[in-house]
Structures are given as structure tokens and as C-alpha cells.
Design an enzyme around this catalytic site. Structure first.
Site, PDB file in Angstrom:
ATOM      1  CE  LYS A 192      -2.817 -68.000 -22.147  1.00 26.42           C
ATOM      2  NZ  LYS A 192      -2.554 -67.573 -20.688  1.00 26.42           N
TER       3      LYS A 192
ATOM      4  N   GLY B  70      -7.173 -68.883 -16.945  1.00 30.33           N
ATOM      5  CA  GLY B  70      -6.760 -68.430 -15.695  1.00 30.33           C
ATOM      6  C   GLY B  70      -7.964 -67.885 -15.200  1.00 30.33           C
TER       7      GLY B  70
ATOM      8  CE1 TYR C 166      -1.706 -64.527 -25.339  1.00 33.25           C
ATOM      9  CE2 TYR C 166      -0.284 -63.391 -23.900  1.00 33.25           C
ATOM     10  CZ  TYR C 166      -1.197 -64.141 -24.120  1.00 33.25           C
ATOM     11  OH  TYR C 166      -1.691 -65.320 -23.187  1.00 33.25           O
TER      12      TYR C 166
ATOM     13  N   GLY D 282      -9.126 -65.618 -21.778  1.00 27.04           N
ATOM     14  CA  GLY D 282      -9.881 -64.696 -21.724  1.00 27.04           C
ATOM     15  C   GLY D 282     -10.418 -64.327 -20.448  1.00 27.04           C
TER      16      GLY D 282
ATOM     17  CG  ASP E 234       0.697 -66.124 -16.079  1.00 26.40           C
ATOM     18  OD1 ASP E 234      -0.596 -66.575 -16.177  1.00 26.40           O
ATOM     19  OD2 ASP E 234       1.112 -65.591 -17.190  1.00 26.40           O
TER      20      ASP E 234
END
Length: 299
Positions: A206, A261, A175, A234, A39
Site C-alpha cells: 500500500k 479508509g 511510506y 487519502g 487503523d
């Protein structure tokens, strides 16, 4: 971890089998999620896809789909538009549709973040029914600490409920971020954020791994309760360091898988596939570091 310990009451009896099948697919029966995150094309614009140390092939979205199609993964998370465009060529990938996103162009020092919802669950269900693609779940990002946290909490709560009504998994990216957040990696704060997502009723949360390593991470795992915790991968690091960190997060802190990712897609296809397979061996099979490294090295 038994899959039957996942039994949210808002999954109707008519969708229970579908929900469990999606959970089985996403965790390969282990109860641990291996989420390949794709994403970032919105979140980081093109910064993650070109530059020093980034494979040239990462410049096209198709690289993400090629990795997900050839590697052993749980789900591939990306936006609905990309899935609509590339999914017909990669019909066997298990997808998780990310329902919101924002760019990094406006810094937190200028305005608190608010990631607006792009699509609703009904659109995802229509895509699933009309295309026949393997859509296992939906994802959504919240920023606790933002002045707009209430809007995002309300959207997330509705998305989770609607996803379960249709037998889909719900994964929340969480986050702590905003002008009033002094340290978004504070272990106690991250544990509080994991607890928020438990209250929202998501299947997985997540988070960014807090400072302090696996010992500090245990607080978030406990706070999340039956909502399983996975950590963001990260920025790009060496494969060995990444795999060692993941192994410790699972075996010392009790996290339930991984969400990775850049550490995957910035590598050439063959290497990216081997790293995915090594990550999945740790997530799904409780593989040792040595076994995971052998898989990564193609030994």
C-alpha cells in the site's frame, strides 16, 4: 489476473490451500485487493472520526464494523484489540490484523518515525484458531528513509515469512518518511519503496499515489513486480472524484485494487456501504465509472 500466479515459495504445501482461500476471499477471485482501512484510530487519533463533514456515527469504532459487515469488501484492516472486542458480533467480516501503529503526535521534523510492532503472527494465529473469526492476513507499516528503517525492514521480513507459514496474506503499508526525505510523493522514490517491499516478499504493498497521476504510478507498479500495488485513498473527497481516480489507477497504471479508509467511514452507514460497493465493483468486476456511480447512488 490468475490467483495461481500468487505462489510464494515460503508458503508450505500444508498451508497452500488456506493461503489461496484467503487470497480468494480478499480479492473475490479477481487478484485485486479491496482493503477497507480502519487503523486510523491510532495513526490519526480521533481527528478522522469527529468534526465538520464527518458522520456523527463515526465517533464509535462499531461504525467501522457495521460498514464492513454490510458492504462488499475484500478485507477490513484494523488492530487486534478492536477485532477481539467487536469480532464476535461481526463474525463474517474478513479481517486483516494490523501489527504495528504509531500516533502523529511526534512530527517528523522532531524525530524520524518508527512504528513498533505490537503483536506477532503467533498471536494472530491463536486468535484465528480460538475465535473462529475469518482472519485472512496481517499488515505492517514501514517508513523507508527513517533512521530506523532497518528495524522496520527486519520486523516486516519476519512477519511476512511467518504469515506465509500460516497461510496468511501479508500487506505492507510503505511510506517514505523522515528528516532526510525531501518529497514523499516523488514518483521515482515511491517506485523505489515499492521495490523494497517486493524484496521483503509481501503479497501487496500500500503506497501513496505519487504526483503525476497514473503515468507516474506505472513506475511503482513495474518496480513492485509480483508484489501487487494498491494506493491509499487519502483524505475525504467527493465520491465521483474518488471513483474516477481509482478507475484510472487500475486501468491506466495497472494497480491491483484499493485501500480506502476515511473516504468510506466518515460517511453515514448507508452511504458508506454504497461507496464500498462501488469501489468493489471497480476492483473486482472491472466496472465502468458510470456503473460504479449508479451503485453509489443506489440507482
Amino acid at each position: 489476473m490468475s490467483l495461481h500466479s500468487f505462489k510464494p515459495a515460503d508458503v508450505p504445501p500444508t498451508e497452500r490451500a488456506r493461503y489461496l482461500a484467503n487470497l480468494e476471499r480478499a480479492t473475490q477471485g479477481s487478484g485485486r485487493l479491496m482493503l477497507m482501512a480502519g487503523d486510523q484510530k491510532v495513526e490519526h487519533l480521533n481527528d478522522d472520526f469527529v468534526g465538520a463533514g464527518v458522520a456523527e456515527e463515526d465517533g464509535t469504532p462499531e461504525h467501522l464494523f457495521r460498514i464492513a459487515a454490510q458492504a462488499r469488501i475484500g478485507v477490513f484492516a484494523t488492530q487486534l484489540g478492536l477485532i477481539s472486542s467487536y469480532g464476535p458480533d461481526f463474525p463474517d467480516i474478513p479481517y486483516l490484523v494490523k501489527l504495528n501503529a504509531k500516533t502523529n503526535l511526534v512530527p517528523t521534523t522532531s524525530a524520524d518515525p518508527y512504528s513498533h510492532q505490537w503483536h506477532d503472527v503467533e498471536q494472530v494465529v491463536r486468535l484465528r484458531e480460538t475465535s473462529g473469526l475469518n482472519i485472512a492476513g496481517v499488515g505492517y507499516t514501514i517508513y523507508p528513509g527513517s533512521l530506523y528503517e532497518g528495524n522496520m525492514f527486519a520486523e516486516a521480513a519476519r512477519i511476512i515469512s511467518e504469515a506465509h507459514q500460516h497461510g496468511l496474506l501479508a500487506v505492507i503499508w510503505a511510506y517514505p518518511r523522515g528528516q532526510h526525505v525531501a518529497d514523499e510523493y516523488d514518483p521515482h522514490l515511491i517506485a523505489g519503496v515499492a521495490g523494497i517491499v517486493a524484496c521483503l516478499g509481501a503479497d501487496f504493498v500500500k503506497i501513496n499515489a505519487p504526483t503525476g497521476g497514473p503515468t507516474a504510478l506505472r513506475e511503482a507498479v513495474r518496480a513492485a513486480g509480483r508484489t501487487r500495488v494498491v494506493c491509499a485513498g487519502g483524505g475525504e473527497t467527493s465520491a465521483e472524484d474518488f471513483l474516477r481516480r481509482l478507475h484510472a489507477q487500475i486501468n491506466e497504471a495497472g494497480v491491483a485494487g484499493s485501500a480506502t479508509g476515511r473516504n468510506i467511514h466518515q460517511r453515514p452507514l448507508d452511504e458508506a456501504v454504497r461507496l464500498c460497493n462501488a469501489i468493489s465493483a471497480i476492483d473486482f468486476d472491472n466496472a465502468s465509472i458510470d456503473d460504479a456511480l449508479r451503485i453509489y447512488r443506489g440507482a
